[in-house]
Write a protein that holds these residues in place. Structure first.
Motif, PDB file in Angstrom:
ATOM      1  N   PHE A 110       0.837  -1.193   0.000  1.00  0.00           N
ATOM      2  CA  PHE A 110       0.000   0.000   0.000  1.00  0.00           C
ATOM      3  C   PHE A 110       0.877   1.250   0.000  1.00  0.00           C
ATOM      4  CE2 PHE A 110      -3.101  -3.068   0.669  1.00  0.00           C
ATOM      5  CZ  PHE A 110      -4.368  -2.502   0.550  1.00  0.00           C
ATOM      6  N   GLY A 157       0.654   5.809  -0.092  1.00  0.00           N
ATOM      7  CA  GLY A 157      -0.127   7.033  -0.107  1.00  0.00           C
ATOM      8  C   GLY A 157      -0.198   7.667  -1.476  1.00  0.00           C
ATOM      9  N   GLY A 192      -1.588   4.118  -4.181  1.00  0.00           N
ATOM     10  CA  GLY A 192      -2.690   3.243  -3.777  1.00  0.00           C
ATOM     11  C   GLY A 192      -2.158   1.895  -3.361  1.00  0.00           C
ATOM     12  N   MET A 198       0.228   7.850   3.946  1.00  0.00           N
ATOM     13  CA  MET A 198      -1.221   7.679   3.865  1.00  0.00           C
ATOM     14  C   MET A 198      -1.938   8.545   4.895  1.00  0.00           C
ATOM     15  SD  MET A 198      -3.456   5.966   2.011  1.00  0.00           S
ATOM     16  CE  MET A 198      -2.750   4.426   1.379  1.00  0.00           C
ATOM     17  N   GLY A 236      -6.218   8.288   3.313  1.00  0.00           N
ATOM     18  CA  GLY A 236      -6.812   7.005   3.666  1.00  0.00           C
ATOM     19  C   GLY A 236      -8.230   6.887   3.137  1.00  0.00           C
ATOM     20  N   TRP A 262      -8.235   6.872  -0.865  1.00  0.00           N
ATOM     21  CA  TRP A 262      -7.878   5.594  -1.472  1.00  0.00           C
ATOM     22  C   TRP A 262      -8.900   4.512  -1.152  1.00  0.00           C
ATOM     23  CZ3 TRP A 262      -5.419   5.122  -5.587  1.00  0.00           C
ATOM     24  CH2 TRP A 262      -4.331   5.934  -5.896  1.00  0.00           C
ATOM     25  N   ARG A 263      -9.545   4.595  -0.011  1.00  0.00           N
ATOM     26  CA  ARG A 263     -10.583   3.606   0.296  1.00  0.00           C
ATOM     27  C   ARG A 263     -11.696   3.669  -0.750  1.00  0.00           C
ATOM     28  NH1 ARG A 263     -10.984   4.778   5.136  1.00  0.00           N
ATOM     29  NH2 ARG A 263     -12.876   6.017   5.249  1.00  0.00           N
ATOM     30  N   TYR A 276      -2.391   2.569   6.988  1.00  0.00           N
ATOM     31  CA  TYR A 276      -2.591   1.969   5.670  1.00  0.00           C
ATOM     32  C   TYR A 276      -3.785   1.033   5.645  1.00  0.00           C
ATOM     33  CZ  TYR A 276       1.526   4.431   4.400  1.00  0.00           C
ATOM     34  OH  TYR A 276       2.393   5.470   4.152  1.00  0.00           O
ATOM     35  N   ALA A 332      -7.005   2.471   4.149  1.00  0.00           N
ATOM     36  CA  ALA A 332      -7.198   2.580   2.702  1.00  0.00           C
ATOM     37  C   ALA A 332      -7.990   1.420   2.108  1.00  0.00           C
ATOM     38  CB  ALA A 332      -5.843   2.682   2.008  1.00  0.00           C
TER      39      ALA A 332
END
Length: 264
Positions: free
Chosen positions: A113, A115, A118, A133, A144, A147-148, A172, A175
């Motif tokens: 993972f 920041g 992704g 992140m 976070g 990217w989630r 992380y 995410a």
């Protein structure tokens, strides 16, 4: 099996590969999101250095990281496996694994993972960068959460039918939070330090030993060629490989927790 890893703060300072091509990275459906984060990072790093450092949460001695971020599109790249140099990666030894007969399996199993990107696979070529992140990056907001919103669908599909071994740190983990179907096949790795004080066994969550322990678990799984299909099988495999582990039943709808017990 999928093994989810955090990146490391420690990174190689340079590469010798061609300039960045975001479209060449794994999971190409993430290219628009990666371009958005890259553009936002470039905009922040075009500001005065002290202002950029404040946004990125960097210290006074990390002005070079701002300059490095300014050169992301032209800097030489290197594999993600060679980029990350922190404690977890020192123990994991990804370059060694990628040079062996199980290289293809390692490439398919490991997701790192990031920041900025992704997620990356070990052979994805990227330049050295600095972006945690945990940063709230204008105008995208907390990375976070950003990217989630971008990773959930892609990683849920990727994890279908696989055991997921989650070695990520909390920042992380934000995410990607597995939904119920994936969570029942997910094991979150937690490291506990065991000591004996006046004859009483005590356990505590640790940070300084956790990275190395997670790296050791991931290396054992990859180097052995083991392919556990369930949390129970994972415990058996790791015990056979010399790790002291215990499985905790999941909370409702959540993942299992694998306690890795270490001693000083």
């Amino acid at each position: 099996m999928l093994i989810l890893l955090p990146p490391s703060e420690g990174k190689a300072s340079s590469g010798d590969g061609p300039a960045l091509d975001p479209a060449s990275l794994s999971l190409p459906e993430l290219t628009p999101a990666r371009e958005s984060v890259l553009a936002a990072l470039e905009e922040v790093c075009a500001r005065p250095v002290d202002e950029a450092r404040t946004v990125l949460g960097l210290g006074p001695r990390q002005a070079d990281a701002v300059q490095r971020n300014r050169e992301l599109r032209t800097a030489a790249t290197l594999r993600a496996a060679d980029l990350y140099t922190g404690v977890l990666y020192d123990v994991l030894r990804l370059p060694e694994l990628l040079a062996g007969p199980s290289a293809g399996r390692v490439e398919e199993t490991v997701l790192v993972f990031s920041g900025l990107w992704g997620v990356l696979r070990p052979t994805d070529p990227v330049p050295p960068y600095r972006l945690s992140m945990g940063v709230s990056l204008p105008p995208l907001g907390p990375l976070g959460a950003f990217w989630r919103s971008q990773l959930t669908e892609a990683l849920t599909k990727l994890a279908e039918g696989h055991l997921v071994v989650d070695c990520r740190s909390a920042a992380y983990a934000a995410a990607f939070r597995p939904g119920p179907d994936v969570a029942e096949r997910t094991v979150t790795v937690r490291v506990l330090r065991q000591t004996v004080v006046d004859g009483v066994v005590r356990r505590s969550v640790v940070s300084h030993l956790a990275k190395a322990a997670r790296g050791a678990v991931a290396h054992s799984l990859l180097a052995s060629g083991a392919a556990p299909q369930s949390p129970g099988e994972l415990v058996e495999v790791l015990a056979d490989l010399g790790h002291r582990v215990e499985l905790t039943a999941p909370a409702r709808g959540g993942p299992h927790v694998l306690n890795v017990i270490v001693s000083d």
